[in-house]
Design a protein around this motif. Structure first.
Motif, PDB file in Angstrom:
ATOM      1  N   ILE A  23      -6.919  38.280  33.778  1.00 30.54           N
ATOM      2  CA  ILE A  23      -7.574  37.129  33.218  1.00 30.54           C
ATOM      3  C   ILE A  23      -7.436  36.101  34.584  1.00 30.54           C
ATOM      4  N   ILE A  24      -6.196  36.229  35.190  1.00 27.80           N
ATOM      5  CA  ILE A  24      -5.826  35.189  36.019  1.00 27.80           C
ATOM      6  C   ILE A  24      -6.673  35.328  37.427  1.00 27.80           C
ATOM      7  N   PHE A  25      -7.003  36.914  37.633  1.00 28.67           N
ATOM      8  CA  PHE A  25      -7.600  37.010  38.838  1.00 28.67           C
ATOM      9  C   PHE A  25      -9.303  37.504  38.663  1.00 28.67           C
ATOM     10  N   GLY A  26      -9.841  36.855  37.335  1.00 26.32           N
ATOM     11  CA  GLY A  26     -11.001  37.172  37.074  1.00 26.32           C
ATOM     12  C   GLY A  26     -11.753  38.415  36.828  1.00 26.32           C
ATOM     13  N   ARG A  27     -10.962  39.449  36.575  1.00 27.49           N
ATOM     14  CA  ARG A  27     -11.393  40.506  36.107  1.00 27.49           C
ATOM     15  C   ARG A  27     -11.698  40.785  34.749  1.00 27.49           C
ATOM     16  N   LEU A  28     -11.234  39.696  33.946  1.00 26.06           N
ATOM     17  CA  LEU A  28     -11.836  39.595  32.562  1.00 26.06           C
ATOM     18  C   LEU A  28     -12.000  38.155  32.519  1.00 26.06           C
ATOM     19  N   ALA A  29     -13.462  37.800  32.420  1.00 30.04           N
ATOM     20  CA  ALA A  29     -14.055  36.764  32.095  1.00 30.04           C
ATOM     21  C   ALA A  29     -13.769  36.130  30.726  1.00 30.04           C
ATOM     22  N   PRO A  30     -13.753  34.626  30.974  1.00 29.95           N
ATOM     23  CA  PRO A  30     -13.504  34.014  29.614  1.00 29.95           C
ATOM     24  C   PRO A  30     -14.768  34.343  28.800  1.00 29.95           C
ATOM     25  N   GLY A  31     -14.280  34.703  27.397  1.00 28.28           N
ATOM     26  CA  GLY A  31     -14.900  35.271  26.320  1.00 28.28           C
ATOM     27  C   GLY A  31     -15.280  36.644  26.187  1.00 28.28           C
ATOM     28  N   VAL A  55      -0.879  39.363  20.399  1.00 25.74           N
ATOM     29  CA  VAL A  55      -0.243  38.465  19.889  1.00 25.74           C
ATOM     30  C   VAL A  55       0.613  37.400  20.764  1.00 25.74           C
ATOM     31  N   GLN A  56       1.209  38.173  21.887  1.00 23.73           N
ATOM     32  CA  GLN A  56       1.918  37.425  23.089  1.00 23.73           C
ATOM     33  C   GLN A  56       0.943  36.747  24.063  1.00 23.73           C
ATOM     34  N   LEU A  57      -0.218  37.177  24.083  1.00 26.94           N
ATOM     35  CA  LEU A  57      -1.259  36.483  25.005  1.00 26.94           C
ATOM     36  C   LEU A  57      -1.867  35.347  24.060  1.00 26.94           C
ATOM     37  N   GLU A  58      -1.890  35.632  22.817  1.00 24.16           N
ATOM     38  CA  GLU A  58      -2.458  34.310  22.124  1.00 24.16           C
ATOM     39  C   GLU A  58      -1.418  33.495  22.092  1.00 24.16           C
ATOM     40  N   GLN A  59       0.001  33.523  22.120  1.00 21.55           N
ATOM     41  CA  GLN A  59       0.979  32.508  21.916  1.00 21.55           C
ATOM     42  C   GLN A  59       0.890  31.911  23.433  1.00 21.55           C
ATOM     43  N   MET A  60       0.576  32.425  24.525  1.00 17.47           N
ATOM     44  CA  MET A  60       0.687  31.934  25.740  1.00 17.47           C
ATOM     45  C   MET A  60      -0.491  31.139  25.919  1.00 17.47           C
ATOM     46  N   GLY A  61      -1.725  30.967  24.955  1.00 21.05           N
ATOM     47  CA  GLY A  61      -2.831  30.203  24.832  1.00 21.05           C
ATOM     48  C   GLY A  61      -4.032  30.756  25.833  1.00 21.05           C
ATOM     49  N   ILE A  62      -3.930  32.086  26.076  1.00 21.40           N
ATOM     50  CA  ILE A  62      -5.112  32.458  27.074  1.00 21.40           C
ATOM     51  C   ILE A  62      -6.069  33.768  26.442  1.00 21.40           C
ATOM     52  N   VAL A  63      -5.639  33.902  24.998  1.00 15.65           N
ATOM     53  CA  VAL A  63      -6.288  34.852  24.107  1.00 15.65           C
ATOM     54  C   VAL A  63      -6.415  34.159  22.906  1.00 15.65           C
ATOM     55  N   VAL A  64      -7.571  34.299  22.414  1.00 19.95           N
ATOM     56  CA  VAL A  64      -7.692  34.044  20.842  1.00 19.95           C
ATOM     57  C   VAL A  64      -8.108  35.142  19.718  1.00 19.95           C
ATOM     58  N   ARG A  65      -7.710  35.266  18.891  1.00 17.06           N
ATOM     59  CA  ARG A  65      -7.917  36.063  17.743  1.00 17.06           C
ATOM     60  C   ARG A  65      -8.389  35.444  16.673  1.00 17.06           C
ATOM     61  N   GLU A  66      -9.556  36.102  16.048  1.00 14.49           N
ATOM     62  CA  GLU A  66     -10.343  35.657  15.027  1.00 14.49           C
ATOM     63  C   GLU A  66     -10.560  36.849  13.776  1.00 14.49           C
ATOM     64  N   ARG A  67     -10.256  36.654  12.552  1.00 12.40           N
ATOM     65  CA  ARG A  67     -10.150  37.446  11.401  1.00 12.40           C
ATOM     66  C   ARG A  67     -11.569  38.290  11.634  1.00 12.40           C
ATOM     67  N   ASN A  68     -11.437  39.502  11.511  1.00 14.49           N
ATOM     68  CA  ASN A  68     -12.715  40.323  11.602  1.00 14.49           C
ATOM     69  C   ASN A  68     -13.350  40.397  12.799  1.00 14.49           C
ATOM     70  N   LYS A  69     -12.803  39.639  13.786  1.00 12.39           N
ATOM     71  CA  LYS A  69     -13.494  39.720  15.162  1.00 12.39           C
ATOM     72  C   LYS A  69     -12.858  40.226  16.182  1.00 12.39           C
ATOM     73  N   GLY A  70     -11.591  40.374  15.926  1.00 14.84           N
ATOM     74  CA  GLY A  70     -10.700  40.622  17.215  1.00 14.84           C
ATOM     75  C   GLY A  70     -10.390  39.768  17.998  1.00 14.84           C
ATOM     76  N   ALA A  71     -10.100  39.907  19.400  1.00 12.21           N
ATOM     77  CA  ALA A  71      -9.407  39.324  20.095  1.00 12.21           C
ATOM     78  C   ALA A  71     -10.475  39.246  21.348  1.00 12.21           C
ATOM     79  N   MET A  72     -10.470  37.923  22.054  1.00 15.55           N
ATOM     80  CA  MET A  72     -11.095  37.708  23.180  1.00 15.55           C
ATOM     81  C   MET A  72     -10.321  36.772  24.212  1.00 15.55           C
ATOM     82  N   VAL A  73     -10.616  36.815  25.507  1.00 12.70           N
ATOM     83  CA  VAL A  73     -10.133  36.074  26.352  1.00 12.70           C
ATOM     84  C   VAL A  73     -10.710  34.436  25.923  1.00 12.70           C
ATOM     85  N   ARG A  74      -9.895  33.529  26.219  1.00 12.21           N
ATOM     86  CA  ARG A  74     -10.081  32.252  25.553  1.00 12.21           C
ATOM     87  C   ARG A  74     -11.156  31.596  26.687  1.00 12.21           C
TER      88      ARG A  74
END
Length: 219
Positions: A23-31, A55-74
């Motif tokens: 995420i920091i180095f742009g290999r995983l783009a927002p969204g 869960v750890q990445l969500e707590q760091m604020g750089i990933v969001v998780r939504e019910r039935n949608k999974g996780a994505m880069v914030r």
């Protein structure tokens, strides 16, 4: 760029660190979506470790998780960026105003050491080192304010703004400007003008914010 994480003995923290680098180095783009199956195919671990890492990445604020949608880069909207940076400006200004000046020589020497290491990483293109020494510099600087709760708030909002800060990581000109401003901050620690130091700490935040908002608006 290949992973720089040793996968031979991974736990959830190792997975989180590898994804944070992406995420920091742009290999995983927002969204970008982070599915458990794709992560299991990449990392030789159990599903339990993958879920803990998310869960750890969500707590760091750089990933969001939504019910039935999974996780994505914030992804941050321009308005969210402005609100996050309003808080960063407030708390970092206050911390800078509270630093006793002139600062002890031991603090100045430690910041000079971090500054030197930061510059070496910029020159070598080691972006993980640039990121880590940048954060160490600021937390050491603001830690001199003497209020651990204020510093914890600064660290939290540094995490919230990671997608914004990461966007400038590959911009050599931006890194050089940031590096030179760090040196000015160190020089100001030898003086007595907290207001000037505080204003520089606020000004230091603006280029990444403007760059990110400009890219989002243009997109």
């Amino acid at each position: 760029m290949a992973d720089t994480i040793d996968h031979s003995d991974l736990d959830h923290e190792g997975i989180a660190r590898a994804l944070e680098e992406d995420i920091i180095f742009g290999r995983l783009a927002p969204g970008a979506r982070l599915t458990e199956d794709s992560l299991l195919s990449r990392f030789p671990v159990t599903r339990h470790f993958v879920r803990q890492a998310l869960v750890q990445l969500e707590q760091m604020g750089i990933v969001v998780r939504e019910r039935n949608k999974g996780a994505m880069v914030r992804t941050l909207t321009p308005d969210e960026v402005r609100q996050i940076y309003e808080v960063r400006e407030l708390v970092q200004r206050q911390a800078a105003l509270m630093i006793p000046l002139p600062a002890p020589q031991a603090l100045i020497d430690e910041l000079l050491d971090i500054h030197r290491e930061h510059g070496e990483h910029i020159e070598s293109g080691f972006l993980r080192g640039v990121h880590e020494t940048n954060d160490r510099f600021h937390l050491k600087l603001f830690g001199a304010c003497g209020n651990k709760y204020l510093v914890q708030t600064i660290e939290l909002y540094m995490r919230y703004s990671l997608p914004v800060r990461a966007n400038s990581m590959a911009d050599r000109a931006a890194l050089d400007i940031s590096h030179s401003q760090h040196r000015l901050m160190i020089d100001m620690l030898g003086g007595r003008d907290n207001w000037l130091l505080a204003q520089l700490c606020v000004d230091h935040l603006q280029p990444s914010k403007r760059r990110y908002i400009g890219l989002v608006d243009a997109g």
